[in-house]
Motif scaffolding. Sequence first.
Motif, mmCIF file in Angstrom:
data_model
loop_
_atom_site.group_PDB
_atom_site.id
_atom_site.type_symbol
_atom_site.label_atom_id
_atom_site.label_comp_id
_atom_site.label_asym_id
_atom_site.label_seq_id
_atom_site.Cartn_x
_atom_site.Cartn_y
_atom_site.Cartn_z
ATOM 1 N N LEU A 250 0.827 -1.208 0.000
ATOM 2 C CA LEU A 250 0.000 0.000 0.000
ATOM 3 C C LEU A 250 0.863 1.260 0.000
ATOM 4 C CD1 LEU A 250 -2.909 1.132 0.201
ATOM 5 C CD2 LEU A 250 -2.647 1.065 2.687
ATOM 6 N N LEU A 251 1.906 1.262 0.808
ATOM 7 C CA LEU A 251 2.791 2.421 0.899
ATOM 8 C C LEU A 251 3.547 2.637 -0.417
ATOM 9 C CD1 LEU A 251 4.208 1.862 4.500
ATOM 10 C CD2 LEU A 251 2.666 3.701 3.800
ATOM 11 N N GLU A 252 4.028 1.541 -0.995
ATOM 12 C CA GLU A 252 4.743 1.666 -2.265
ATOM 13 C C GLU A 252 3.812 2.172 -3.371
ATOM 14 O OE1 GLU A 252 8.417 -1.477 -2.157
ATOM 15 O OE2 GLU A 252 6.434 -2.282 -2.641
ATOM 16 N N GLU A 253 2.570 1.742 -3.350
ATOM 17 C CA GLU A 253 1.598 2.207 -4.325
ATOM 18 C C GLU A 253 1.353 3.707 -4.173
ATOM 19 O OE1 GLU A 253 -1.156 2.164 -7.430
ATOM 20 O OE2 GLU A 253 0.293 0.633 -6.797
ATOM 21 N N ASN A 254 1.377 4.167 -2.924
ATOM 22 C CA ASN A 254 1.111 5.574 -2.616
ATOM 23 C C ASN A 254 2.233 6.491 -3.079
ATOM 24 O OD1 ASN A 254 -0.377 7.715 -1.593
ATOM 25 N ND2 ASN A 254 0.437 7.495 0.471
ATOM 26 N N CYS A 255 3.411 5.942 -3.289
ATOM 27 C CA CYS A 255 4.529 6.815 -3.698
ATOM 28 C C CYS A 255 5.233 6.292 -4.953
ATOM 29 C CB CYS A 255 5.524 6.966 -2.542
ATOM 30 S SG CYS A 255 6.244 5.438 -1.946
ATOM 31 N N LYS A 256 4.474 5.590 -5.799
ATOM 32 C CA LYS A 256 5.085 5.002 -6.996
ATOM 33 C C LYS A 256 5.586 6.058 -7.982
ATOM 34 C CE LYS A 256 0.653 4.278 -9.390
ATOM 35 N NZ LYS A 256 -0.243 3.248 -9.980
ATOM 36 N N GLU A 257 5.058 7.283 -7.881
ATOM 37 C CA GLU A 257 5.498 8.351 -8.779
ATOM 38 C C GLU A 257 6.705 9.104 -8.222
ATOM 39 O OE1 GLU A 257 4.131 8.594 -11.707
ATOM 40 O OE2 GLU A 257 2.629 7.068 -11.243
ATOM 41 N N LEU A 258 7.081 8.795 -6.982
ATOM 42 C CA LEU A 258 8.181 9.519 -6.336
ATOM 43 C C LEU A 258 9.520 8.838 -6.598
ATOM 44 C CD1 LEU A 258 6.552 10.225 -2.827
ATOM 45 C CD2 LEU A 258 6.491 11.660 -4.880
ATOM 46 N N THR A 259 10.549 9.649 -6.770
ATOM 47 C CA THR A 259 11.905 9.105 -6.975
ATOM 48 C C THR A 259 12.774 9.279 -5.738
ATOM 49 O OG1 THR A 259 12.649 11.218 -7.895
ATOM 50 C CG2 THR A 259 11.802 9.563 -9.447
ATOM 51 N N ASN A 260 12.208 9.885 -4.689
ATOM 52 C CA ASN A 260 13.007 10.180 -3.495
ATOM 53 C C ASN A 260 12.627 9.313 -2.297
ATOM 54 O OD1 ASN A 260 10.493 11.522 -3.327
ATOM 55 N ND2 ASN A 260 11.306 12.994 -1.840
ATOM 56 N N VAL A 261 11.926 8.195 -2.539
ATOM 57 C CA VAL A 261 11.532 7.304 -1.455
ATOM 58 C C VAL A 261 12.107 5.914 -1.716
ATOM 59 C CG1 VAL A 261 9.617 6.185 -0.237
ATOM 60 C CG2 VAL A 261 9.417 8.571 -0.976
ATOM 61 N N ILE A 262 12.754 5.342 -0.697
ATOM 62 C CA ILE A 262 13.377 4.018 -0.814
ATOM 63 C C ILE A 262 12.852 3.118 0.295
ATOM 64 C CG2 ILE A 262 15.555 2.727 -0.731
ATOM 65 C CD1 ILE A 262 16.961 5.316 -1.652
ATOM 66 N N PHE A 263 12.435 1.904 -0.072
ATOM 67 C CA PHE A 263 12.073 0.869 0.898
ATOM 68 C C PHE A 263 13.172 -0.192 0.869
ATOM 69 C CE2 PHE A 263 8.048 2.832 -0.209
ATOM 70 C CZ PHE A 263 7.389 2.912 1.014
#
Length: 357
Positions: free
Chosen positions: A236-249
């Motif tokens: 869910l979290l990855e889906e919420n920021c799939k357009e972002l390039t500054n978030v890493i899991f």
Amino acid sequence: MKYRVIHVTGGVRNTISGVQSFIKNHIKTDDEEFEYMVGESNGDSHFPFNKYLDEKGIKRIVFPSLKIANMIRYARECREFYENNSIDILHVHNPITAFIHNYYAKKNGVKVRIYHNHSSQFSDTILKSIRNRFLVFLALRNATHLFSCGQLAGIKVFGNKSFQIVPNAIDINKYKFSLKYRKEIREEFHISNNQKVVGMVGILNPFKNQKFLIEIAKDLPQVTFLFVGEGPDRVLLEENCKELTNVIFTGKREDAYKFYSAFDIFAFPSLYEGFPMVLIEAQCSAVDIIMNETIDSTTKIVDNCTALPLDKNKWIDCIEKVQVNNTKRDFDERLMAFDINQNIINLKEIYQKGLKK
């Protein structure tokens, strides 16, 4: 002959919880006075906590999974365990089954019966909170000692009853700032030395509130956000920021302690906590910290902790003011109160005093 201690936790999953970390940190296989075992549910041997226990030769007692349909079976197996085993100390960390363990432990002559609270809330839903409040009430009737991870958590759960604070403790040296770790982690994730990094360590679930930080990441594209851990909210979290390039899991990491050195800011927007170990770990690394103001204020040991309401603009302002620091970060000696070696000694002294009563 050694005294026999059983730590009881709840269900075991694919990540090691704070409770399981506490148990893991306080069990020594070479102890000359105490022999330890662990009671838990969901006994799959491939889970990290169970794998650790098995590798260390620490006996695991596997009780039924924590479901309403299993409660009668759970109680029966619990009764049989205390009838057939000589136990000196029960140290139970789970609110759902504590009353069952305390009842049968008392009935079978277990002298020290500890209920250890690790949270400032009974649960994350109203119905479960009502249930757990009643179950804890039953558990306390047969407990000889009440422990809490912190002052706020103890007051909220135990009310006006007397309790002892038993702090979450860690291997202090493991978490001190390291330029080597900073370089290693940043190189692994292709983060430049001068890039500002906001990090969080913890299970990915609703009450840890990672979604709040993702909303901030959307407004700070020049800052990298690094989430260390695994959990049910990851997709869910990855889906919420799939357009972002500054978030890493990063997913599950066995070397989470290294990441604190790579962070410039440790962010902790949890909706509720007891006395979270990660805040002590972060403070040991001397990283700047922003945390939800509802978290126990006694968690703040050093001066680089900022407690804020969950107001996005205030968090953004605070993040923007923090400078990237690639030089030495000094350890604060006040944090030695959380050193695991001293706290193991302190806990054993409590055990010893309880056995002598």
